[in-house]
Design an enzyme around this catalytic site. Structure first.
Site, mmCIF file in Angstrom:
data_model
loop_
_atom_site.group_PDB
_atom_site.id
_atom_site.type_symbol
_atom_site.label_atom_id
_atom_site.label_comp_id
_atom_site.label_asym_id
_atom_site.label_seq_id
_atom_site.Cartn_x
_atom_site.Cartn_y
_atom_site.Cartn_z
ATOM 1 N N GLU A 163 -49.309 -32.677 -35.305
ATOM 2 C CA GLU A 163 -49.206 -33.309 -36.623
ATOM 3 C C GLU A 163 -49.019 -34.810 -36.471
ATOM 4 O O GLU A 163 -49.661 -35.600 -37.150
ATOM 5 C CB GLU A 163 -48.045 -32.721 -37.421
ATOM 6 C CG GLU A 163 -47.966 -33.294 -38.834
ATOM 7 C CD GLU A 163 -46.825 -32.721 -39.652
ATOM 8 O OE1 GLU A 163 -45.747 -32.492 -39.078
ATOM 9 O OE2 GLU A 163 -47.025 -32.521 -40.856
ATOM 10 N N SER A 184 -47.481 -28.421 -48.731
ATOM 11 C CA SER A 184 -48.777 -28.731 -49.343
ATOM 12 C C SER A 184 -49.656 -27.493 -49.284
ATOM 13 O O SER A 184 -49.466 -26.630 -48.423
ATOM 14 C CB SER A 184 -49.445 -29.928 -48.662
ATOM 15 O OG SER A 184 -49.083 -30.004 -47.317
ATOM 16 N N GLN A 214 -47.718 -24.509 -44.510
ATOM 17 C CA GLN A 214 -46.706 -24.609 -43.466
ATOM 18 C C GLN A 214 -45.318 -24.536 -44.093
ATOM 19 O O GLN A 214 -44.994 -25.373 -44.945
ATOM 20 C CB GLN A 214 -46.895 -25.953 -42.751
ATOM 21 C CG GLN A 214 -45.861 -26.276 -41.710
ATOM 22 C CD GLN A 214 -45.747 -27.776 -41.481
ATOM 23 O OE1 GLN A 214 -45.239 -28.520 -42.319
ATOM 24 N NE2 GLN A 214 -46.244 -28.224 -40.355
ATOM 25 N N GLY A 215 -44.510 -23.575 -43.710
ATOM 26 C CA GLY A 215 -43.158 -23.448 -44.259
ATOM 27 C C GLY A 215 -42.112 -23.910 -43.266
ATOM 28 O O GLY A 215 -41.522 -23.094 -42.552
ATOM 29 N N TYR A 216 -41.923 -25.222 -43.178
ATOM 30 C CA TYR A 216 -40.936 -25.771 -42.240
ATOM 31 C C TYR A 216 -39.737 -26.364 -43.004
ATOM 32 O O TYR A 216 -38.648 -25.838 -42.965
ATOM 33 C CB TYR A 216 -41.549 -26.880 -41.371
ATOM 34 C CG TYR A 216 -42.461 -26.418 -40.243
ATOM 35 C CD1 TYR A 216 -42.874 -25.096 -40.118
ATOM 36 C CD2 TYR A 216 -42.913 -27.322 -39.293
ATOM 37 C CE1 TYR A 216 -43.715 -24.692 -39.085
ATOM 38 C CE2 TYR A 216 -43.749 -26.930 -38.251
ATOM 39 C CZ TYR A 216 -44.153 -25.614 -38.152
ATOM 40 O OH TYR A 216 -44.978 -25.246 -37.131
ATOM 41 N N SER A 217 -39.973 -27.504 -43.687
ATOM 42 C CA SER A 217 -38.859 -28.251 -44.291
ATOM 43 C C SER A 217 -38.169 -27.444 -45.385
ATOM 44 O O SER A 217 -38.786 -26.625 -46.059
ATOM 45 C CB SER A 217 -39.376 -29.551 -44.905
ATOM 46 O OG SER A 217 -39.924 -30.373 -43.923
#
Lengths: 397, 360
Positions: free
Chosen positions: A244, A161, A126-129
């Site tokens: 989440e 992660s 997951q590429g969010y933060s």
């Protein structure tokens, strides 16, 4: 209030038990940061075929295709826990991407990605933060510059992660620089093998790299890889952030950990006295038991609310805050009860639980922060739950 | 599986709250608190019309025949309104008669209790919370001697259910010879406690069930926890409302995170407690094997949560919080008494560890 199950549900429970008893020799866990091994993928396939994983995902996309039934899901969870059987995969692809695609993905995206994701063939990160966009996620600066049919993506993600093992990333990228910050983001899927991506492990205080940093330099991605429309990424991502937060603070996991703490305090001794016979330690244990019980019943209440279609309200909003703190405190008591033994962390004759209590204690602090910090949770509770006003924005300096 | 209140339960609770809004207004509570001779007869009469005194008494005796969960929901409403009525005895005395009384004893007392014509108090503090200042009742030849402390609403009750030092329950008529009563004035002036002295007082043992004392204790824990839950709800509501109105530095204080996070913490602590209290009430009748443990945890946990909320809600009100004028202190003191009655949290948790065999 009536906690009895109907005969239908009891029959379903027997069916789950029967399945688990029959296939004991095929148990294989796909948990952890590694790619699932072959045995784990076979177990997952068996679970999907029998409706114990991907239960409500339509058959056309590789799921089992059952109607949603929260009670049956709970029975499955309880029976798997009781049998010590590995649950179906619960990675980020399955927990976050699949629900997103089901909600807003195109038919082509659903057909292409859901089935291999469910079976563990395609692993996602997951590429969010970003370093400058944590609690203020909408401030993200990774940019996608239009170049013909493609975007050229540049920037940096953090807290990613499984980035090292992942085949694919679902990524929030600013594609509309002129738009207001919430309207300028797109939710894009692309392979981690695309040229221009660098993954650097991010080692944490636990001593392991549970996370990574991911750097993008002119990563070429077709515009067709956007989910839910250009500039709609913030709303697409928000639909799945709910999922989440639901995962964090799960009372079943807390109950299992508390049971391990009781075992520890009954079996370990100091000066020949069981840890639990120390009245101060017993008192702390009972304080935590009250909290574990409280969150369990709160979970049953929110479960009932979702069955009847009522809003869970505050009872749902407080789960992440209270549940993550409780997990942290359970680990803290285990460490304190063990005393000097509780600080051992490397393999050795005195090490307890492979150092797991310390690892949980440290990792859980990360979970208190991640997925919406405790402070952000308190903003949500006070603003949405109690109707209190937002902090006024400062004039931009 | 259904973990929720029925429509009937919700309606009954709301209905009681509406009754209390008039019958037990803050003005009325203030009058009661200021006058030790005030028995709150008008408040009791309003609740008698409602049927509250007979809530757990069987319909054959003129009661409503409801469960402890229903009784706990009523306790929550009474806690919300800091209502000055002898409710603990109204639930526990009929339970004692049902569990351990003879048919004759039940027939003699339950109809009068159900109609609200007589009130009851239960003196089990020594047996549950421990004996202080040499208290304790000795039974000999059908007579009780000694003293019982901290008897909620015991100064005026017509019927007393008391535990002797051996844990046997007895029924004592409030007019019996040799019985003395003194009010023990504490912080909470909405429910007065009494010291009862017994000098060879005639008593009838309730011999039906040796486990009756533990059942009374469990029910008492649940009711006190529920009362605290209701009181805490109000303290949070008052704090949030005040924070939305009060302005400092040119904005409402509820927009400061320092203040709104206090409110969020209170809500986050209290909201899950609602489920704990519901389950504790439900388990008393529907899952008796779990009842003692969950009742203990409800009592102890609500005590801890209420201490935090009472203090924090006061702080959110700033200086106003500590004034008599605001009146928040009635709720503050209500939960302060609930915390200690029938055992403070440390004692209750020690019992919780014992009853599941974790400690000796």
């Amino acid at each position: 209030m009536d906690l009895r199950l109907s005969p239908d549900m009891e029959a379903f429970r027997d069916q789950v038990r029967g399945f688990l008893g029959q296939h004991k020799d095929r148990y294989a866990s796909g948990a952890g940061a590694e790619r699932p091994r072959e045995a784990a993928m076979e177990w997952q396939a068996l679970l999907i075929d029998n409706g114990y994983a991907a239960r409500t995902i339509p058959k056309a996309y590789g799921g089992y295709g059952a109607e949603p039934d929260i009670l049956k899901s709970r029975i499955i969870a309880e029976e798997f826990t009781a049998a010590g059987a590995p649950r179906g995969f619960a990675n980020q692809g399955i927990s976050m991407l699949v629900p997103t695609l089901l909600e807003v993905g195109s038919e082509e995206q659903k057909i292409r990605w859901i089935s291999p994701t469910l079976r563990g063939e395609t692993v996602w990160c997951q590429g969010y933060s970003e370093p400058g966009a944590g609690s203020d996620l909408a401030n993200l600066q990774t940019k996608g510059v239009e170049d013909g049919e493609d975007f050229l993506i540049s920037g940096q993600k953090i807290w990613t992660s499984t980035a090292a093992q992942a085949d694919m990333i679902f990524c929030l990228v600013r594609t509309e620089p002129q738009a207001p910050k919430h309207d300028g983001i797109s939710y894009i899927l692309f392979p981690m093998t695309t040229p221009g991506i660098e993954v650097r492990p991010l080692k944490t205080m636990t001593g392991s790299a549970e996370f990574n940093e991911v750097f993008f330099t002119d990563v070429r991605v077709p515009q067709s890889a956007v989910v839910g429309g250009r500039g709609r990424g913030w709303f697409v991502a928000n639909a799945t952030l709910k999922h989440e937060r639901g995962m964090l603070g799960d009372p079943n996991a807390t109950e299992a950990r508390f049971a391990a703490l009781i075992d520890l305090m009954k079996s370990e001794t100091v000066d020949g006295q069981r840890l639990i016979d120390n009245p101060v330690m017993a008192d702390r244990l009972m304080q935590l038991q009250a909290r574990v019980m409280t969150m369990k019943f709160n979970g049953l209440r929110t479960l009932t609310a979702s069955i009847t279609g009522e809003a869970a309200g505050l009872a749902g909003m407080v789960v992440k805050l209270q549940g993550c703190e409780l997990n942290h405190q359970i680990a803290a008591l285990a460490i304190d009860a063990l005393g000097e033994l509780g600080v051992l962390y490397e393999d050795g004759p005195h090490l307890r639980a492979k150092g797991g209590w310390q690892r949980n204690y440290m990792f859980d602090l990360g979970l208190i922060i991640g997925g919406g910090t405790a402070q952000i949770q308190k903003n949500i509770i006070s603003e949405r739950g109690l109707g209190m006003p937002r902090e006024p924005k400062l004039a931009v300096a | 599986m259904d973990f929720s209140l029925t429509d009937d339960q919700r309606m009954m609770q709301e209905s009681l709250s509406r009754t209390l809004a008039e019958a037990s207004s803050l003005d009325r509570v203030r009058k009661f608190a200021a006058d030790p001779a005030d028995r709150g007869a008008d408040v009791w009469a309003a609740l008698t019309d409602f049927g509250l005194p007979g809530i757990v008494i069987g319909e054959e005796y003129g009661g409503l025949g409801l469960t402890l969960l229903d009784a706990a929901l009523m306790a929550e409403a009474l806690g919300r309104a800091v209502t000055p009525v002898p409710y603990l005895g109204a639930v526990l005395a009929p339970l004692a008669l049902r569990l351990a009384g003879s048919v004759e004893q039940q027939a003699r007392w339950l109809p009068k209790l159900a109609s609200g014509q007589v009130t009851a108090a239960v003196a089990i503090s020594e047996a549950v919370a421990g004996a202080r200042d040499g208290a304790g009742l000795m039974a000999s030849d059908g007579k009780l001697s000694g003293k019982a402390l901290f008897v909620a609403d015991g100064h005026a009750a017509d019927l007393l259910i008391v535990a002797d030092t051996g844990g046997v329950l007895h029924l004592v008529d409030g007019t019996a010879n040799g019985l003395g009563r003194e009010i023990m004035t504490g912080i909470d002036l909405t429910r007065r406690m009494a010291e009862l002295t017994f000098d060879k007082v005639a008593a009838e043992p309730l011999t039906g069930d040796a486990g009756a004392l533990a059942r009374l204790r469990d029910a008492g824990w649940v009711l006190l926890a529920a009362d605290t839950l209701g009181a805490c709800d109000v303290m949070i509501e008052k704090a949030v409302a005040y924070a939305k109105e009060r302005k400092q530095f040119g904005r409402v204080i509820g927009s400061f995170q320092a203040v709104k996070h206090l409110c969020a913490e209170m809500a986050a602590e209290l909201e899950p407690c609602r489920s704990l209290v519901w389950y504790a009430g439900y388990a008393f009748d529907a899952a008796p094997q779990e009842s003692s443990l969950v009742a203990a945890h409800a009592k102890a946990h609500l005590s801890e949560v209420s201490r935090f909320i009472a203090r924090t809600a006061t702080e959110v009100h700033g200086g106003m919080g500590i004034t008599d004028l605001l009146g928040l202190h009635f709720w503050f003191k209500r939960v302060g008494l609930n915390r200690q009655l029938l055992g403070g949290p440390e004692r209750v948790r020690a019992l919780a560890a014992q009853m599941q065999g974790l400690t000796g």
